[in-house]
Write a protein that holds these residues in place. Sequence first.
Motif, PDB file in Angstrom:
ATOM      1  N   LYS A   1      -7.492 -35.156 -13.237  1.00 43.97           N
ATOM      2  CA  LYS A   1      -7.675 -33.741 -13.565  1.00 43.97           C
ATOM      3  C   LYS A   1      -9.087 -33.297 -13.220  1.00 43.97           C
ATOM      4  O   LYS A   1      -9.306 -32.243 -12.622  1.00 43.97           O
ATOM      5  CB  LYS A   1      -7.378 -33.536 -15.049  1.00 43.97           C
ATOM      6  CG  LYS A   1      -7.700 -32.154 -15.568  1.00 43.97           C
ATOM      7  CD  LYS A   1      -7.447 -32.107 -17.047  1.00 43.97           C
ATOM      8  CE  LYS A   1      -7.950 -30.791 -17.622  1.00 43.97           C
ATOM      9  NZ  LYS A   1      -7.789 -30.769 -19.080  1.00 43.97           N
TER      10      LYS A   1
ATOM     11  N   GLU B   1       8.338 -32.864 -15.908  1.00 44.88           N
ATOM     12  CA  GLU B   1       6.906 -32.693 -16.158  1.00 44.88           C
ATOM     13  C   GLU B   1       6.087 -33.115 -14.944  1.00 44.88           C
ATOM     14  O   GLU B   1       5.102 -32.471 -14.595  1.00 44.88           O
ATOM     15  CB  GLU B   1       6.500 -33.504 -17.393  1.00 44.88           C
ATOM     16  CG  GLU B   1       5.095 -33.203 -17.866  1.00 44.88           C
ATOM     17  CD  GLU B   1       4.921 -31.737 -18.218  1.00 44.88           C
ATOM     18  OE1 GLU B   1       3.857 -31.179 -17.905  1.00 44.88           O
ATOM     19  OE2 GLU B   1       5.850 -31.140 -18.785  1.00 44.88           O
TER      20      GLU B   1
ATOM     21  N   GLN C   1       3.636 -30.670 -12.828  1.00 41.18           N
ATOM     22  CA  GLN C   1       2.217 -30.934 -12.568  1.00 41.18           C
ATOM     23  C   GLN C   1       1.882 -30.659 -11.100  1.00 41.18           C
ATOM     24  O   GLN C   1       0.856 -30.035 -10.791  1.00 41.18           O
ATOM     25  CB  GLN C   1       1.897 -32.396 -12.911  1.00 41.18           C
ATOM     26  CG  GLN C   1       1.955 -32.724 -14.389  1.00 41.18           C
ATOM     27  CD  GLN C   1       0.780 -32.145 -15.148  1.00 41.18           C
ATOM     28  OE1 GLN C   1      -0.234 -31.788 -14.562  1.00 41.18           O
ATOM     29  NE2 GLN C   1       0.922 -32.008 -16.445  1.00 41.18           N
TER      30      GLN C   1
ATOM     31  N   LEU D   1       1.828 -26.960 -10.502  1.00 46.30           N
ATOM     32  CA  LEU D   1       0.587 -26.354 -10.989  1.00 46.30           C
ATOM     33  C   LEU D   1      -0.538 -26.523  -9.977  1.00 46.30           C
ATOM     34  O   LEU D   1      -1.337 -25.606  -9.752  1.00 46.30           O
ATOM     35  CB  LEU D   1       0.179 -26.994 -12.320  1.00 46.30           C
ATOM     36  CG  LEU D   1       0.950 -26.566 -13.569  1.00 46.30           C
ATOM     37  CD1 LEU D   1       0.492 -27.378 -14.770  1.00 46.30           C
ATOM     38  CD2 LEU D   1       0.754 -25.078 -13.832  1.00 46.30           C
ATOM     39  N   GLN D   2      -0.579 -27.688  -9.352  1.00 45.71           N
ATOM     40  CA  GLN D   2      -1.604 -27.926  -8.336  1.00 45.71           C
ATOM     41  C   GLN D   2      -1.390 -27.030  -7.116  1.00 45.71           C
ATOM     42  O   GLN D   2      -2.344 -26.513  -6.529  1.00 45.71           O
ATOM     43  CB  GLN D   2      -1.594 -29.400  -7.930  1.00 45.71           C
ATOM     44  CG  GLN D   2      -1.989 -30.329  -9.068  1.00 45.71           C
ATOM     45  CD  GLN D   2      -1.914 -31.789  -8.686  1.00 45.71           C
ATOM     46  OE1 GLN D   2      -2.068 -32.143  -7.513  1.00 45.71           O
ATOM     47  NE2 GLN D   2      -1.659 -32.655  -9.661  1.00 45.71           N
TER      48      GLN D   2
ATOM     49  N   THR E   1      -6.983 -23.161 -15.269  1.00 49.83           N
ATOM     50  CA  THR E   1      -6.455 -24.462 -14.858  1.00 49.83           C
ATOM     51  C   THR E   1      -6.472 -25.456 -16.021  1.00 49.83           C
ATOM     52  O   THR E   1      -5.511 -26.205 -16.236  1.00 49.83           O
ATOM     53  CB  THR E   1      -7.274 -25.027 -13.689  1.00 49.83           C
ATOM     54  OG1 THR E   1      -7.221 -24.103 -12.596  1.00 49.83           O
ATOM     55  CG2 THR E   1      -6.722 -26.373 -13.231  1.00 49.83           C
ATOM     56  N   GLU E   2      -7.577 -25.450 -16.782  1.00 53.06           N
ATOM     57  CA  GLU E   2      -7.673 -26.355 -17.924  1.00 53.06           C
ATOM     58  C   GLU E   2      -6.638 -26.010 -18.994  1.00 53.06           C
ATOM     59  O   GLU E   2      -6.034 -26.912 -19.598  1.00 53.06           O
ATOM     60  CB  GLU E   2      -9.084 -26.290 -18.515  1.00 53.06           C
ATOM     61  CG  GLU E   2     -10.136 -26.930 -17.608  1.00 53.06           C
ATOM     62  CD  GLU E   2     -11.538 -26.780 -18.178  1.00 53.06           C
ATOM     63  OE1 GLU E   2     -11.685 -26.062 -19.203  1.00 53.06           O
ATOM     64  OE2 GLU E   2     -12.474 -27.354 -17.603  1.00 53.06           O
TER      65      GLU E   2
ATOM     66  N   SER F   1      -3.743 -24.527 -18.510  1.00 53.18           N
ATOM     67  CA  SER F   1      -2.423 -24.918 -17.991  1.00 53.18           C
ATOM     68  C   SER F   1      -2.226 -26.421 -18.105  1.00 53.18           C
ATOM     69  O   SER F   1      -1.144 -26.899 -18.478  1.00 53.18           O
ATOM     70  CB  SER F   1      -2.274 -24.478 -16.533  1.00 53.18           C
ATOM     71  OG  SER F   1      -2.347 -23.068 -16.421  1.00 53.18           O
ATOM     72  N   GLN F   2      -3.283 -27.176 -17.788  1.00 52.11           N
ATOM     73  CA  GLN F   2      -3.185 -28.633 -17.864  1.00 52.11           C
ATOM     74  C   GLN F   2      -2.993 -29.095 -19.308  1.00 52.11           C
ATOM     75  O   GLN F   2      -2.203 -30.003 -19.592  1.00 52.11           O
ATOM     76  CB  GLN F   2      -4.448 -29.273 -17.277  1.00 52.11           C
ATOM     77  CG  GLN F   2      -4.409 -30.794 -17.213  1.00 52.11           C
ATOM     78  CD  GLN F   2      -3.335 -31.296 -16.272  1.00 52.11           C
ATOM     79  OE1 GLN F   2      -3.220 -30.790 -15.163  1.00 52.11           O
ATOM     80  NE2 GLN F   2      -2.538 -32.263 -16.697  1.00 52.11           N
ATOM     81  N   THR F   3      -3.723 -28.449 -20.227  1.00 58.45           N
ATOM     82  CA  THR F   3      -3.600 -28.802 -21.643  1.00 58.45           C
ATOM     83  C   THR F   3      -2.179 -28.545 -22.150  1.00 58.45           C
ATOM     84  O   THR F   3      -1.589 -29.375 -22.854  1.00 58.45           O
ATOM     85  CB  THR F   3      -4.601 -27.998 -22.489  1.00 58.45           C
ATOM     86  OG1 THR F   3      -5.935 -28.315 -22.057  1.00 58.45           O
ATOM     87  CG2 THR F   3      -4.467 -28.344 -23.964  1.00 58.45           C
TER      88      THR F   3
ATOM     89  N   ALA G   1       0.521 -28.382 -20.344  1.00 59.85           N
ATOM     90  CA  ALA G   1       1.441 -29.326 -19.705  1.00 59.85           C
ATOM     91  C   ALA G   1       1.365 -30.692 -20.387  1.00 59.85           C
ATOM     92  O   ALA G   1       2.389 -31.345 -20.604  1.00 59.85           O
ATOM     93  CB  ALA G   1       1.094 -29.463 -18.215  1.00 59.85           C
ATOM     94  N   ASP G   2       0.150 -31.122 -20.750  1.00 58.82           N
ATOM     95  CA  ASP G   2      -0.009 -32.406 -21.439  1.00 58.82           C
ATOM     96  C   ASP G   2       0.678 -32.369 -22.808  1.00 58.82           C
ATOM     97  O   ASP G   2       1.309 -33.355 -23.231  1.00 58.82           O
ATOM     98  CB  ASP G   2      -1.498 -32.732 -21.621  1.00 58.82           C
ATOM     99  CG  ASP G   2      -2.178 -33.053 -20.288  1.00 58.82           C
ATOM    100  OD1 ASP G   2      -1.449 -33.365 -19.332  1.00 58.82           O
ATOM    101  OD2 ASP G   2      -3.414 -32.970 -20.216  1.00 58.82           O
TER     102      ASP G   2
END
Length: 214
Positions: A2, A74, A78, A81-82, A129-130, A132-134, A136-137
């Motif tokens: 990430k 998932e 991911q 999202l990228q 981005t952070e 979205s990543q959070t 998704a996690d």
Amino acid sequence: MKKLFLLWFAGAIGFSAMAQPGEDLASVAADRERERINAERMELEARFNAEEAACYKKFAVNRCLNAIKPLRREAMAQLRLQEVALNDQKRKQKAAEQIQKIEEKSSPEVLQQAAERRTKALQDAQARTERSQTKADERLDLQKNEALNAASAADKAKGSQERAQARADKRAAAAEEREKYNEKQQEVAEKKAANEKKRREQTKPPAPSLPTPN
């Protein structure tokens, strides 16, 4: 991974405000990132397809498939999202190129304002981005926990069924033993009665003789 992606993303945004050589570097980096994403997607598809195929060889097919599906969704999310981040970066790069053309003919104050806007845009993009990543996690952790809970519940149900079957088998075995014991006791009683009857017949006094004629 990430952090590396965010560093690359930040570098690519910075490249968009540089001269043509910098723009070329950003474009090359973006193309390579897209190639990496496509290659990773193909690899994941092949791996998940192999795991699903293996599920059909197991006893609990549905439980195995249900455990794989959320992980597959998932993983693909991911990568998506990228890709979205790359597309967003590309749009920002084009916008930055337009701003740069304007800035070349602008005053120092306008240039300073444009620089501040670029900085803010970078910070906003990184924050999105952070977030979205959070999210998704968190979704991945939730789905993993749900899959583990479902597997645990299935194992408990299976254990309960096995214990119930063991008790039923034990009762059936006990009933069979009682039946064998009763049959044996019946045989003993019948044999004893037969022996007693035989003994009485052997000890029975002889019948009296007839009187002699005169």
